[in-house]
Scaffold this motif. Sequence first.
Motif, PDB file in Angstrom:
ATOM      1  N   PHE A   2       0.803  -1.317  -0.099  1.00 46.43           N
ATOM      2  CA  PHE A   2      -0.097  -0.051  -0.106  1.00 46.43           C
ATOM      3  C   PHE A   2       1.016   1.328  -0.039  1.00 46.43           C
ATOM      4  O   PHE A   2       0.624   2.249  -0.802  1.00 46.43           O
ATOM      5  N   LEU A   3       1.903   1.293   0.815  1.00 51.16           N
ATOM      6  CA  LEU A   3       2.598   2.516   1.164  1.00 51.16           C
ATOM      7  C   LEU A   3       3.348   2.869  -0.151  1.00 51.16           C
ATOM      8  O   LEU A   3       3.489   3.929  -0.747  1.00 51.16           O
ATOM      9  N   VAL A  61      -2.516   8.475   8.893  1.00 49.14           N
ATOM     10  CA  VAL A  61      -3.808   8.337   8.194  1.00 49.14           C
ATOM     11  C   VAL A  61      -4.519   7.109   8.624  1.00 49.14           C
ATOM     12  O   VAL A  61      -5.816   7.071   8.787  1.00 49.14           O
ATOM     13  N   CYS A  62      -3.844   5.992   8.601  1.00 44.45           N
ATOM     14  CA  CYS A  62      -4.388   4.634   8.938  1.00 44.45           C
ATOM     15  C   CYS A  62      -5.033   4.552  10.336  1.00 44.45           C
ATOM     16  O   CYS A  62      -6.001   3.917  10.387  1.00 44.45           O
ATOM     17  N   LEU A 117      -2.060  13.108   1.169  1.00 40.89           N
ATOM     18  CA  LEU A 117      -2.814  12.325   1.962  1.00 40.89           C
ATOM     19  C   LEU A 117      -4.196  12.186   1.915  1.00 40.89           C
ATOM     20  O   LEU A 117      -5.015  11.185   2.010  1.00 40.89           O
ATOM     21  N   THR A 118      -4.824  13.396   1.284  1.00 43.97           N
ATOM     22  CA  THR A 118      -5.960  13.415   1.096  1.00 43.97           C
ATOM     23  C   THR A 118      -6.534  13.386  -0.238  1.00 43.97           C
ATOM     24  O   THR A 118      -7.751  13.806  -0.727  1.00 43.97           O
ATOM     25  N   LEU A 138      -7.219   3.885   0.221  1.00 40.44           N
ATOM     26  CA  LEU A 138      -7.654   3.676   1.702  1.00 40.44           C
ATOM     27  C   LEU A 138      -8.827   3.186   1.947  1.00 40.44           C
ATOM     28  O   LEU A 138      -8.578   2.209   3.057  1.00 40.44           O
ATOM     29  N   PRO A 139      -9.747   3.224   1.198  1.00 43.45           N
ATOM     30  CA  PRO A 139     -11.031   2.457   1.478  1.00 43.45           C
ATOM     31  C   PRO A 139     -10.895   0.968   1.559  1.00 43.45           C
ATOM     32  O   PRO A 139     -11.456   0.287   2.260  1.00 43.45           O
ATOM     33  N   ALA A 140     -10.211   0.440   0.539  1.00 45.99           N
ATOM     34  CA  ALA A 140      -9.933  -0.858   0.169  1.00 45.99           C
ATOM     35  C   ALA A 140      -8.958  -1.410   1.514  1.00 45.99           C
ATOM     36  O   ALA A 140      -9.174  -2.685   1.826  1.00 45.99           O
ATOM     37  N   LEU A 141      -7.873  -0.585   1.828  1.00 44.67           N
ATOM     38  CA  LEU A 141      -7.102  -0.913   2.897  1.00 44.67           C
ATOM     39  C   LEU A 141      -7.854  -1.018   4.129  1.00 44.67           C
ATOM     40  O   LEU A 141      -7.752  -2.211   4.916  1.00 44.67           O
TER      41      LEU A 141
END
Length: 833
Positions: A541-542, A569-570, A627-628, A635-638
């Motif tokens: 992801f990163l 963020v996480c 980040l946004t 991010l939603p999938a993670l």
Amino acid sequence: MTPDSPVPPAPPTATYRIQLHPGHPFAAAEADVPALAALGVSHLHLSPVLEAVPGSSHGYDVTDPTRVRAELGGEAGLRSLSRAAREHGMGLVVDIVPNHMAADPRHNQALRTVLRDGPHSPYAAWFDIDWAGGGGQMLLPVLGERVGEAGASTRVEDGELCLPGGLTLPLRAGTAHLPLPELLDAQWYRPVWWRLARTELNYRRFFTINDLIAVRVEDPAVFDATHATVLALLDEGVVHGLRVDHPDGLADPGGYLARLHERSGGRWTVIEKILADGEPLPPSWPVAGTTGYDALRHVDAVLTDPDGARTLLEQYRAFADPEPEEGGEWHSTARRAARHVVGHDLAAEVETLVRTATRVCAADLRLRDHAPWALRTAVRELLVRVPVYRPYAEQSPAETAAVLTDEAAEQARAAFDVPEEAHAVDVVRGLAAGTLTGLTDAAGAAAFRARFAQVASALHAKAVEDRAFYQYVPLLSACEVGGDPGAPALPPEAFHAFCARLQREWPGTGTVLSTHDTKRSADARARIAVLADFPHLWSEFLTGAVRRAGKDAAAAVGLPFVWAAWQTVCALLPDDGTPLSEGAGPYADRLAGALLKHAREAGLHTTWTEQDPAYEEAVERYVREGLTGPAADQLPALAERLGPYVRAHVLGAALLHLTMPGVPDVYQGSERDRRSLMDPDNRAPAPAPGAALRALGAGSRPTGLDEEKLALTATALRLRRRRPGLFGAASGHHPLTARGPAAPHCLAFGRGPADEGPQVLTAVTRLPGALDRAGGWRDTTLPLPPGRYVDLLADRDPDSGTPHPGCRVHEGEAPLTTLFAHRPVALLCRKED
């Protein structure tokens, strides 16, 4: 005065922390009383209630310890809250601040008289001021420029000194007519450019905060004056317990706590003492225990995957390539941070120690001819090697040696080019440990010993928690107050040993997972800790996120910061895959504030006092555009992928906290899924749980993690209140061991009277990612103590805890596929036949 009520005979079963401020005063807390009583707590835990700087959002900047804060509703408001709490079967615990007051002469009238009358003021004994160190003047670092530049805007008006920025100071009698240079020299204070505080300050402060001046509560008269109001509230039954803020800042914590215990009538008292791994709380201290950061450390660490944490560290080093002393290796980073702080932020405190040591040596023929530079070097070298917050006067020689070791002394001597000069280390060590006896200046030696310990505590806090924790970032969840980022994981045996020791030695101690001072709430940390279950998923992801955000953007802020930013963020991710873009505005504002604070605390590119505008602009851009922005698309999938494992960690940590030995403190809003970052983000108000509790009580099943955690919290707290004997001083901690291929993934223990055996059993899922990869629970079982048990987290009556007919009964052993079929935790209670 007539007492409002008798003092409740029992200590708390659980407390609920409320952050009071002008926007949430006593009346607002009173409105929440019915909901908090329904939640199951026995006491409300209030942030400081005494008069503070107007508008203060926290109350630790006390201005008048003799009055209850008017902005909160005054004493009448506090009494009304107390009555409402009593009507619902609850008491009050208040936070007291013995170590410091606001250094604000506009509102601190005691300090104002000291500025006017100097050491002759009746309040001069209140404050820890080294008059000799300032040439007879108290340094006031209140100017935004050098005094010569500020002089044009400085004037005398109505008998007061008016400084730029609107600050007015009282004048020493008979000096108002003097020309400005002579007038400034004639005062008991010296207004100076704020930057001089780092090296010239001659009053003790809270850590490195110039706006908080230390109070000398070791003086019995000062203790009496500053504690009279709180003690009267205790005597009258308005308040029923105490939380003591930062006792390590005091000259003699043990002596202070003994006096407080005597004067309070032995009320339940916990102290904000941060313990290193294996460090005991002094057994002679008459307190119930700590506020619970040691419990936080053990709960977090036992739920962290050790193999995954090591993999994350390897990945971090490969990704960011940090220097060992700038985040690449924990102990090197912490030591370098300590050296920086002791030589910069705490330089004035070190100079006070050097002056004191020089006077002690000059007064005693045995110790003469030690140069101030040699004593300064010895002080610095020993301070950076204190492995805990501080030594204590009541420690035995062996305990003192464990703090100021032979090895530390040998390493300190190595800093001297001339071996003969290194004898200064032995002098400083002897003064700090109190092993040099028969000295001519015995009072000076005692003052050095106390001040060395006080500076050591400030150094540990500023260097480790406020610097190194922001530089060493492989797993941010381990960078928490009381934590050890170098050892982020602990085995179950260590957790059980800790619990057994608490139950044996400090059964009434406080325990916490979230506070007003935690850098991330428990549920935010859970979302980061779960990354250790899936280090390769995190790496994938990163890599993608950095690529989408752009290499130039990453280079502008630095790769260590990028790593920490995405873990931050996480920490805020919802568990249901909701796109963060729906709330990108407030969400980005929260991130921007927290990450700018992160960068300044780390001090690698910008600091609070030496800000780099270009770097800080790059941080802001990375938050807003990285980040946004498009880089956050995955991010939603993670979040959805990690959701079930986050659920296991959040619920597991909560249940461990609420059922382990000690008295759990629930931070406002953390009875539900609360994802917050460092202050002020974590001090935002949270709605009381009344409506949600009523819905659950009406038979509604919990939906989503928020309601699941609320139902779990209410069930555990109500059980503690209903059956305190299962968890109190007469209880025990009984480790339970699962049998089968997945046994290490079940952490379980029993609670109940030691002579009757376990009657309540806690079982949680540990390291769920590794559990799934190993094939799940399979035929693993949990052997149960004698008796028949039902899971209180299954269908039950919400008030009595009585299971509904048809609830599954467990006896002999429980197959974990059955026990954890619907949720990753279980709270089993023995049925009474």
